[in-house]
Design an enzyme around this catalytic site. Structure first.
Site: not given
Length: 457
Positions: A70, A145, A169
């Site tokens: 990420k 996210s 997330s």
């Protein structure tokens, strides 16, 4: 037969597999926008090392496995934007512990996956690039996210993905994209540097199967001196055997909010799998208050603290929605933070009491179906907020309990629905055992435009 077994038996080549995944990314990611930065040269170098390691008999646990990181995760020598124009050219000179471990296990890192700015919302989109879309329907959000992580896995743009979860997330994009995403117990995966939102933030593995999630967790977990809250599990999660009959408590109505009827229907139908597996299943009354105001107090103050010395310069570059959150944070007082911390401790104890008499809790992961990709949050009564609709996930960021989302069915429009399993404090093994049994009972998942791709490592 799994990918690593095929490598060991020399039926597949790490170089050929990584090259094929790179070709797939080149062909498909212009539509999905799941990557912020690609590192194909580094991935091919890792694949070549893996090829030699398998030949020599000393390959690491993830040798030659294509993975993604990420873009909130600092990575030595690789552009790490945090989804923000304020960091668009940042190239860290260090790896965080989890990246050290994944690289050390031989993983072939394909690149950095997209995230909203500083992970501020549970949908996709930042000002650096086009919004990430859901592979099942490009008009809809993949959630966030860990947006690019979930979308990329569902589209076959990698086999494993590292995500992070401050209010859902990892679990929300797992639900919206029909993959598996786990928020481990707080501290099981070391978190360094400290997150803007402190103890609410957890790093976690994402994959297409529970077994692959467990494999990745085995590599990521364990104490590190840079994180004084980190600890090591004695379990080898990928080797867990099926456990005894469990008492499963389910919740869909929280009092202050509940799932859309379509999602709730899929969830309630999925509970039958636990009954068929021989577990005791009963409804648990959720009579706890909504901790959202305390949660957003900590979120907003942490976001504001990051910009406290540079806000005048940063303000024009910040996502407009996040700017509202930052400005709210500037109004938070020290007494507000203290009150939120005290409430979090009380809430942890209240959830522990609510789970007296059951071994695990099961809920829908998300209360709604994926919504239009241009939106920051769904149209839900009383929930017009970028995080306020994450009603089933954020409670367990507060408590630090292990929680996993697994696909459990599809809504009337064919979009994925996720089921969340929550375990007691530091019982990650229990969560993974039950999730794996549910997955085996339900059967394999078929992904869009990916009928022939092998799912499991």
């Amino acid at each position: 037969m799994g990918l690593r077994t095929a490598y060991r038996e020399r039926r597949l080549s790490p170089v050929e597999v990584v090259s094929a995944v790179i070709d797939r990314i080149v062909a498909r990611d212009s539509e999905l926008h799941s990557f912020e930065t690609t590192t194909f040269d580094l991935a091919m170098e890792a694949a070549k090392r893996a090829e030699r390691a398998y030949a020599d008999g000393d390959a690491g646990e993830l040798a030659g496995v294509p993975i993604t990181l990420k873009d909130l995760t600092p990575t030595r020598g690789v552009r790490t934007t945090l989804g923000s124009l304020t960091r668009k050219d940042w190239i860290p000179d260090f790896d965080v512990p989890v990246v050290e471990r994944l690289r050390g296990a031989g993983a072939a890192v394909l690149g950095k996956t997209s995230t909203p700015e500083f992970g501020w919302k549970a949908a996709s989109g930042n000002r650096l690039s086009a919004r990430t879309v859901n592979p099942w329907n490009h008009a809809l959000t993949p959630g966030g996210s860990s947006s690019g992580a979930g979308a990329g896995l569902a589209a076959g743009l990698g086999y494993l993905a590292q995500g992070s979860d401050g209010a859902g997330s990892v679990r929300i994009p797992a639900s919206f994209c029909a993959v598996v995403g786990m928020k481990p117990s707080y501290g099981l995966i070391p978190h360094y540097p400290v997150a803007l939102i402190g103890r609410l933030s957890h790093l976690g593995p994402m994959a297409r199967t529970v077994r692959d999630c467990a494999l990745m967790l085995d590599v990521m977990q364990g104490a590190d001196p840079r994180d004084p809250d980190s600890w090591t599990s004695i379990s080898r999660f990928q080797e867990l055997e099926d456990g005894p009959r469990l008492r499963i408590g389910w919740v869909s109505d929280l009092g202050y909010a509940r799932a859309d009827p379509d999602v709730e229907e899929v969830f309630l139908t999925a509970l039958e799998h636990f009954v068929r597996l021989g577990h005791e299943v009963r409804e648990v009354k959720w009579d706890l208050p909504d901790p959202y105001e305390e949660l957003i107090t900590v979120w907003s103050s942490g976001m504001a603290a990051h910009h406290s010395a540079t806000f005048a310069a940063d303000a024009p570059l910040i996502d407009q929605g996040r700017r509202v959150l930052v400005e709210r944070g500037f109004g938070v007082r020290g007494t507000d933070i203290s009150a939120a911390s005290r409430m979090f401790a009380e809430y942890h104890d209240a959830v522990r009491g609510l789970m007296t008499g059951v071994d695990v809790l099961v809920t829908p992961t998300v209360p709604c179906a994926p919504f239009p990709v241009e939106e920051d949050f769904p149209d839900m009564p009383g929930r017009p907020d970028p995080l306020g609709w994450a009603i089933y996930t954020y409670p367990f960021n507060i408590t630090g309990q292990p929680a996993i989302s697994v696909p459990c069915g599809s809504d009337r429009n064919g979009m994925p629905v996720g089921l969340q399993i929550v375990g007691p404090w530091r019982r990650d093994d229990l969560v993974l055992r039950l999730a794996r049994a549910f997955e085996d009972s339900r059967g394999p998942w078929t992904y869009p435009n990916d009928r022939s791709q092998q799912n499991e490592q």
